[in-house]
Write a protein that holds these residues in place. Structure first.
Motif, PDB file in Angstrom:
ATOM      1  N   THR A  42       0.816  -1.207   0.000  1.00 32.21           N
ATOM      2  CA  THR A  42       0.000   0.000   0.000  1.00 32.21           C
ATOM      3  C   THR A  42       0.851   1.260   0.000  1.00 32.21           C
ATOM      4  O   THR A  42       0.457   2.292  -0.550  1.00 32.21           O
ATOM      5  N   VAL A  43       2.033   1.206   0.607  1.00 34.14           N
ATOM      6  CA  VAL A  43       2.954   2.350   0.593  1.00 34.14           C
ATOM      7  C   VAL A  43       3.675   2.422  -0.746  1.00 34.14           C
ATOM      8  O   VAL A  43       3.819   3.502  -1.342  1.00 34.14           O
ATOM      9  N   LEU A  44       4.128   1.280  -1.253  1.00 28.45           N
ATOM     10  CA  LEU A  44       4.840   1.260  -2.529  1.00 28.45           C
ATOM     11  C   LEU A  44       3.976   1.823  -3.658  1.00 28.45           C
ATOM     12  O   LEU A  44       4.472   2.533  -4.538  1.00 28.45           O
ATOM     13  N   SER A  45       2.687   1.510  -3.644  1.00 27.48           N
ATOM     14  CA  SER A  45       1.801   1.949  -4.715  1.00 27.48           C
ATOM     15  C   SER A  45       1.563   3.454  -4.695  1.00 27.48           C
ATOM     16  O   SER A  45       1.070   4.007  -5.679  1.00 27.48           O
ATOM     17  N   ARG A  46       1.883   4.119  -3.605  1.00 27.08           N
ATOM     18  CA  ARG A  46       1.654   5.558  -3.493  1.00 27.08           C
ATOM     19  C   ARG A  46       2.924   6.375  -3.750  1.00 27.08           C
ATOM     20  O   ARG A  46       2.898   7.596  -3.637  1.00 27.08           O
ATOM     21  N   CYS A  47       4.025   5.701  -4.083  1.00 28.89           N
ATOM     22  CA  CYS A  47       5.307   6.387  -4.252  1.00 28.89           C
ATOM     23  C   CYS A  47       5.845   6.189  -5.660  1.00 28.89           C
ATOM     24  O   CYS A  47       5.568   5.176  -6.318  1.00 28.89           O
ATOM     25  N   GLN A  48       6.619   7.153  -6.107  1.00 27.12           N
ATOM     26  CA  GLN A  48       7.393   6.998  -7.338  1.00 27.12           C
ATOM     27  C   GLN A  48       8.753   6.431  -6.935  1.00 27.12           C
ATOM     28  O   GLN A  48       9.516   7.080  -6.213  1.00 27.12           O
ATOM     29  N   ARG A  49       9.044   5.237  -7.399  1.00 25.49           N
ATOM     30  CA  ARG A  49      10.202   4.501  -6.886  1.00 25.49           C
ATOM     31  C   ARG A  49      11.417   4.663  -7.793  1.00 25.49           C
ATOM     32  O   ARG A  49      11.312   4.600  -9.020  1.00 25.49           O
ATOM     33  N   PHE A  50      12.584   4.847  -7.172  1.00 24.89           N
ATOM     34  CA  PHE A  50      13.858   4.893  -7.880  1.00 24.89           C
ATOM     35  C   PHE A  50      14.815   3.913  -7.201  1.00 24.89           C
ATOM     36  O   PHE A  50      15.049   3.999  -5.994  1.00 24.89           O
ATOM     37  N   ASP A  51      15.341   2.987  -7.981  1.00 26.57           N
ATOM     38  CA  ASP A  51      16.317   2.021  -7.475  1.00 26.57           C
ATOM     39  C   ASP A  51      17.713   2.529  -7.814  1.00 26.57           C
ATOM     40  O   ASP A  51      18.124   2.504  -8.979  1.00 26.57           O
ATOM     41  N   LEU A  52      18.428   2.999  -6.809  1.00 23.68           N
ATOM     42  CA  LEU A  52      19.780   3.516  -7.024  1.00 23.68           C
ATOM     43  C   LEU A  52      20.739   2.343  -7.181  1.00 23.68           C
ATOM     44  O   LEU A  52      20.748   1.413  -6.364  1.00 23.68           O
ATOM     45  N   ARG A  53      21.514   2.385  -8.239  1.00 23.63           N
ATOM     46  CA  ARG A  53      22.371   1.262  -8.610  1.00 23.63           C
ATOM     47  C   ARG A  53      23.683   1.289  -7.838  1.00 23.63           C
ATOM     48  O   ARG A  53      24.152   2.339  -7.395  1.00 23.63           O
ATOM     49  N   ARG A  54      24.272   0.110  -7.699  1.00 27.96           N
ATOM     50  CA  ARG A  54      25.653   0.041  -7.213  1.00 27.96           C
ATOM     51  C   ARG A  54      26.561   0.729  -8.239  1.00 27.96           C
ATOM     52  O   ARG A  54      26.327   0.623  -9.439  1.00 27.96           O
ATOM     53  N   ILE A  55      27.586   1.382  -7.759  1.00 32.62           N
ATOM     54  CA  ILE A  55      28.496   2.086  -8.659  1.00 32.62           C
ATOM     55  C   ILE A  55      29.541   1.092  -9.163  1.00 32.62           C
ATOM     56  O   ILE A  55      30.178   0.397  -8.363  1.00 32.62           O
ATOM     57  N   PRO A  56      29.752   0.985 -10.477  1.00 30.66           N
ATOM     58  CA  PRO A  56      30.773   0.057 -10.989  1.00 30.66           C
ATOM     59  C   PRO A  56      32.152   0.387 -10.433  1.00 30.66           C
ATOM     60  O   PRO A  56      32.479   1.557 -10.154  1.00 30.66           O
ATOM     61  N   ALA A  57      32.959  -0.652 -10.280  1.00 28.72           N
ATOM     62  CA  ALA A  57      34.288  -0.483  -9.680  1.00 28.72           C
ATOM     63  C   ALA A  57      35.154   0.466 -10.493  1.00 28.72           C
ATOM     64  O   ALA A  57      35.907   1.274  -9.932  1.00 28.72           O
TER      65      ALA A  57
END
Length: 557
Positions: free
Chosen positions: A182-197
């Motif tokens: 119910t919280v996820l559906s109310r948010c605009q989600r951004f998955d921040l990626r791991r930074i390449p080595a």
């Protein structure tokens, strides 16, 4: 009279660790998150701002920093005080300066780990009713939001879905799976990626130069690899390395500081293991243990080396810039001489050894046993090659017996150990669906289920079968399929597992195909004019099932 010289007793400025000193203050300084920056920039330019954003990712990739940058972007007024929301906040206006210093009255940062209850959320619910004091938007940044209690989440739902126009929420979490849907559906989600080595190493090189220190490329590559995609972790290690070397960061010092085994020693150990030299391998391992290297770290370095060899064998990847010329030569040599079954067996044995080292009461002894197990396995023939040789000889009397748990039902030890007495050749399944039905009728429900739900067919030409599968398949899946088909059809099959599948060539699984048929039937039913009229007349009605009228018999006609 000469003036008295009063010594300067002012305390030196407080040292700021690199992780705080080089914290990104704008989207331009945020590395490795181009997709999120592009989306936010377009949203701000078009004025399409969500009421809540959810930032997820591992520690140290910039979730809280991004939240503060978003707060500045929404509240920046520009140097002249006339600007509006922008993807490039000026950093000099009063809102930007106050937000960067963490003292803006309308930007509220809350740690959900220490404010978990409904009472804390109730304060937010009461406060959002009042307009911002001096900012354009009142923004609530809740870090580690997954720590909120169930009551707190429930209390926040209504406000989160329909907040006042002047209020925005920004959530940050490392464990997004713990958030209610119910919280996820109310948010605009951004998955921040791991930074390449590689990108981390380049970023650290710029910081080293800015700090007036020096560092060699291999040392920075080691720090970037140890950071595991986290900028903050890498900066903390870099800070320690600069202090350790008095401004000069060297690879050997970084290895000592992190407890990493020497890569040359790891290559030598791998060579001794592959050569079957047990005494030499134990001596090499003992030398590293005597230097204080963590046994688990040694096994992890061996695993990393096997992974590098496998990638070089599969795709001929460009060499790691941290690799020396000797290491590149060794990797290419092993990639050209080791077979795929051999490298996969090495990986599985070392992975099992790592788990044993991490749980053993004496890790050093467990590491020695893991090395000896690999050496012993290197002298054994590959199972596929052994089956081929026995098949060519027509002698299976000395073949190992399949474990009882993996044995096809109805097969005795004698049947699996001795040649079958020339059974009547059974017809080969005409297609893959017929093959799955064969496993169902022969009472092999586990294998039938895996064939139905997890296997994609690349090529089916009995007795040849090429498939790709998910991670749910056991490592010996192909061998078990071949053993069953040999027993049931009196024909030797060749089942080939294609790692990762063939792009565009593998058919969907039977489970996926069945779901697609159901979806197509449902779409066709919903498009039927009669069904549309019914749904229009009864808005609360829902299509739950589809059944077809049986054709009438000739007697009923």
């Amino acid at each position: 009279m000469d003036e008295l010289l009063i010594p300067d007793t002012a305390p030196p400025p407080e040292y700021r660790v690199l992780a705080r000193k080089y914290r990104p203050a704008s989207f331009d300084a945020l590395i490795g998150q181009d997709a999120m920056v592009r989306t936010l920039g377009n949203s701000i330019r078009r004025g399409q701002l969500a009421q809540a954003w959810l930032l997820t990712g591992v520690r140290g990739v910039g979730k809280t920093s991004t939240a503060r940058i978003i707060a500045k972007a929404l509240n920046c007024v520009g140097p002249d005080g006339q600007g509006g929301p922008t993807i490039a906040p000026c950093g000099v206006c009063e809102p930007c300066v106050a937000i960067a210093a963490g003292r803006h009255i309308d930007i509220v940062e809350m740690d959900a780990a220490s404010n978990t209850g409904i009472g804390d959320i109730r304060e937010i619910i009461e406060a959002v009713r009042y307009a911002a004091v001096s900012a354009r938007y009142k923004i609530y940044i809740i870090d580690e939001v997954h720590m909120l209690s169930t009551q707190a989440f429930n209390g926040l739902l209504k406000t989160l879905e329909e907040p006042p126009p002047h209020v925005k929420f920004i959530f940050a979490t490392t464990e997004v799976q713990k958030l209610p849907v119910t919280v996820l559906s109310r948010c605009q989600r951004f998955d921040l990626r791991r930074i390449p080595a590689e990108q981390l190493a380049a970023h650290f090189a710029g910081i080293v130069e800015a700090e007036g220190a020096t560092a060699d490329a291999e040392a920075l590559a080691l720090i970037a690899r140890a950071a595991e995609g986290s900028v903050r972790d890498g900066l903390s290690i870099l800070d320690q390395a600069i202090a350790h070397g008095s401004g000069n960061v060297e690879a050997a010092a970084v290895r000592d500081m992190l407890g990493l085994s020497d890569r040359g020693s790891v290559r030598a150990l791998m060579g001794l293991m592959l050569a079957g030299d047990a005494a030499g391998a134990l001596a090499a391992l003992g030398g590293q243990l005597d230097l204080g290297t963590d046994p688990a770290m040694i096994v992890q370095e061996l695993l990393g080396l096997v992974h590098t060899v496998t990638r070089a064998k599969v795709a001929g990847d460009a060499p790691d810039p941290a690799m020396s010329a000797e290491e590149r030569e060794a990797v290419q040599g092993w990639a050209s001489t080791l077979s795929f079954p051999a490298v996969h067996r090495l990986w599985q044995l070392l992975l099992k050894g790592l788990a044993e080292v991490q749980t053993a009461p004496v890790p050093g002894q467990a590491a020695e046993m893991a090395v000896l197990r690999v050496i012993h396995a290197s002298s054994l023939p590959d199972p596929g090659e052994l089956v081929r040789r026995l098949s060519e000889r027509g002698d299976v009397s000395d073949a190992p017996v399949m474990p009882a748990a993996e044995r096809p039902q109805g097969a005795t030890v004698q049947q699996l150990r001795e040649p079958a007495p020339a059974p009547e050749p059974a017809p080969l399944p005409a297609d893959f669906e017929a093959l799955v039905r064969l496993f169902e009728t022969r009472r092999e429900p586990r294998l039938a289920h895996l064939l139905h739900d997890e296997v994609r067919v690349v090529d089916y030409a009995p007795p040849l079968l090429s498939i790709s599968g998910s991670a749910m398949l056991p490592p010996d899946f192909a061998q078990r399929i071949m053993a069953c088909l040999l027993l049931w059809t009196a024909t030797r099959w060749t089942v080939t597992m294609i790692q990762g599948g063939v792009q565009g060539a593998a058919a969907p699984t039977m489970h996926e195909a069945a779901e697609a048929r159901v979806a197509a039937e449902r779409a066709a039913a919903l498009a039927d004019p009669a069904v549309q009229e019914i749904l229009a007349a009864f808005p609360d009605a829902e299509l739950t099932d589809i059944s077809y009228e049986q054709p009438r018999s000739a007697a009923d006609a």
